[in-house]
Write a protein that holds these residues in place. Sequence first.
Motif, PDB file in Angstrom:
ATOM      1  N   UNK A 374       0.827  -1.199   0.000  1.00 58.11           N
ATOM      2  CA  UNK A 374       0.000   0.000   0.000  1.00 58.11           C
ATOM      3  C   UNK A 374       0.868   1.259   0.000  1.00 58.11           C
ATOM      4  N   UNK A 375       0.528   2.190  -0.865  1.00 60.10           N
ATOM      5  CA  UNK A 375       1.292   3.432  -0.958  1.00 60.10           C
ATOM      6  C   UNK A 375       1.439   3.872  -2.394  1.00 60.10           C
ATOM      7  N   UNK A 376       2.270   4.889  -2.577  1.00 55.74           N
ATOM      8  CA  UNK A 376       2.531   5.442  -3.902  1.00 55.74           C
ATOM      9  C   UNK A 376       3.987   5.155  -4.256  1.00 55.74           C
ATOM     10  N   UNK A 465      -3.476   2.044  -3.689  1.00 57.46           N
ATOM     11  CA  UNK A 465      -3.182   3.398  -3.239  1.00 57.46           C
ATOM     12  C   UNK A 465      -3.976   3.805  -2.011  1.00 57.46           C
ATOM     13  N   UNK A 466      -5.154   3.222  -1.848  1.00 57.67           N
ATOM     14  CA  UNK A 466      -6.079   3.736  -0.830  1.00 57.67           C
ATOM     15  C   UNK A 466      -6.202   2.878   0.419  1.00 57.67           C
ATOM     16  N   UNK A 467      -5.907   1.584   0.301  1.00 56.47           N
ATOM     17  CA  UNK A 467      -6.132   0.706   1.458  1.00 56.47           C
ATOM     18  C   UNK A 467      -5.004   0.804   2.470  1.00 56.47           C
ATOM     19  N   UNK A 468      -5.311   0.455   3.712  1.00 54.02           N
ATOM     20  CA  UNK A 468      -4.239   0.341   4.703  1.00 54.02           C
ATOM     21  C   UNK A 468      -3.456  -0.948   4.472  1.00 54.02           C
ATOM     22  N   UNK A 469      -4.175  -1.982   4.056  1.00 53.82           N
ATOM     23  CA  UNK A 469      -3.531  -3.261   3.777  1.00 53.82           C
ATOM     24  C   UNK A 469      -3.348  -4.092   5.027  1.00 53.82           C
ATOM     25  N   UNK A 484      -5.048  -5.988   0.100  1.00 53.14           N
ATOM     26  CA  UNK A 484      -5.521  -4.602   0.139  1.00 53.14           C
ATOM     27  C   UNK A 484      -6.968  -4.593  -0.328  1.00 53.14           C
ATOM     28  N   UNK A 485      -7.826  -3.957   0.440  1.00 49.99           N
ATOM     29  CA  UNK A 485      -9.234  -3.888   0.070  1.00 49.99           C
ATOM     30  C   UNK A 485      -9.714  -2.460   0.210  1.00 49.99           C
ATOM     31  N   UNK A 489     -13.011  -3.209  -4.407  1.00 46.10           N
ATOM     32  CA  UNK A 489     -11.801  -3.777  -5.023  1.00 46.10           C
ATOM     33  C   UNK A 489     -10.932  -4.430  -3.959  1.00 46.10           C
ATOM     34  N   UNK A 490     -10.469  -5.613  -4.245  1.00 39.60           N
ATOM     35  CA  UNK A 490      -9.631  -6.300  -3.279  1.00 39.60           C
ATOM     36  C   UNK A 490      -8.561  -7.109  -4.013  1.00 39.60           C
TER      37      UNK A 490
END
Length: 557
Positions: A374-376, A465-469, A484-485, A489-490
């Motif tokens: 998770x991240x950019x 990009x958006x989940x904490x994971x 990641x969810x 989307x998961x």
Amino acid sequence: MKITDTGDLWWKNAVVYCLDAETFMDWNDDGVGDFPGLAQRLDHLAELGVTCLWLMPFYTSAERDDGYDIIDFYGVDSRLGTHGDLVELIRTARDRGIRVIADLVVNHTSDQHPWFVQSRSSKDNPFRDFYVWRADEPPDTSDQVVFPDQEDSIWELDETTGEYYLHRFYKHQPDLNVANPHVRDEIAKVMGFWLELGLSGFRVDAVPYLLEGAGGRDGNPDGDPHDYLRSLRSFLGRRSGDAILLGEVNLPYPEQIRFFGDGAGDELSMMFDFVGMQQFYLALARQDARPAAQALRDRPEIPVDAQWATFVRNHDELTLDKLTDDERQEVFDAFGPEESMQLFGRGLRRRLPPMLDGDPRRIRMVYSLLFSVPGTPVLFYGEEIGMGENLDVPGRLAVRTPMQWTAQRNGGFSHAEPDDLVAPVVTGGFGPEHINVAAQRNDPDSLLNFIGHLARRYRECPELGWARGEVLDQPHHAVLAHRCTWDDSSLVAVHNLSAEPCVVPLVLDDVGPDTELVDLLQEGRVTCSEDGTVQVPIGGYGYRWLRVVQPGSRRLV
Ligand code: GLC
């Protein structure tokens, strides 16, 4: 999630690419890369899937710290081009869907900056208080210097006035006094100037050092330095709604998290995950995923409009300063056993592919992991083709060699004489004859095409990009399985850090026999059983991105 959120918070699933125009593409053949050359190569970045270009310092500088020693915050290094060339570059990038950000280096200036020339000239000069001076002899600060090979104190005696000035970095980089409101005003004007020219924000250099003096010094000993960071962010927001501050904050998580703004998300928009990066190298060295898994678990929760910037290599030494001495030694032993490969006793001055002996399976596994945590993701130029370093070049410059475009002389970077290049090209097995863009563009199996594939899949997966994971429990120490969810989307990602193939049993409690896990990087799918268990086969150094497809899902697979 509404489409408006994803559009506004564009940095939540951007693909960032860092380069120095100086070493990217030389268009006037003087041996130094330039903005016109970079503009010609924007299509390479667009094709790769880059959506945000981070320019390393291009300002007028004394060039004693590769541009991080600025003489004029409003100037453009004339070797790179003019303000006009820069604006053309930003405009062309925007046309290709790429935003441009740049380094904001305001912890210090060059000692040749006119403010410092004034400041050091006398104690009553109006610019005296732009920097940090002390009259009394400083204590031993040798343990606080950033560059221990060059400096032994963070204070330097200045003969003219007999006082000492503060310099966290080299002694030719005096620290600005950000407790001084005039300095703050100047910094804001600098930001405002470049935003007007079209930048979408800044990579903020050395943030903890910048804030160090922002609290107490002007008559308010209890002042909170973070008020200053908040004021910078709100200024940025007023001037440009979509601009970001991507901060360099290499601190342990509990201290680092404060720079996002105590839950309010009103300080830095993004921070590099230095801790995760270092634990990841430890995991790679051990071929045991547990340190990386633990770092992911330890990552603090962040505000929704904040983001982690993930990376495996940047322009500096690969710092391992947050590992214990023994752990650091393990990484040195695995990836940089010779002293010439190490720097400052804390890092490595190598790029990833030579550290992995060029093993394509391991290199791909690393980038697959980079894009799936998770991240950019942030790439450093040349990573997309697997460039190596040149250890004959001193210090951190070993990884800042010319971009390798073709197999021809100078790697196609410039037509100048090799001796006239701003930096020597890489030689040997990772040199341009073997590693270059031109050859990889036409090879469907190249690293370049693989990384482009990852970038496209990443952009299609908002959950990355958006989940904490979450890290998924499973029995193989060499394997990192995470999920990641976000909204509907998961994605389940499985990476094997060792050469041994295995079958990874996973329990996914929200899936049933109608659910399929569909591979996003290659052909393949896995079916779930009644009780939500799945068996995921994975090869040595393997990687799988599995989209969880529920009946009726409209997600593209
Ligand atoms: C940051 C930069 C580094 C530079 C230093 C001083 O750490 O990443 O390259 O030398 O700041 O500006």
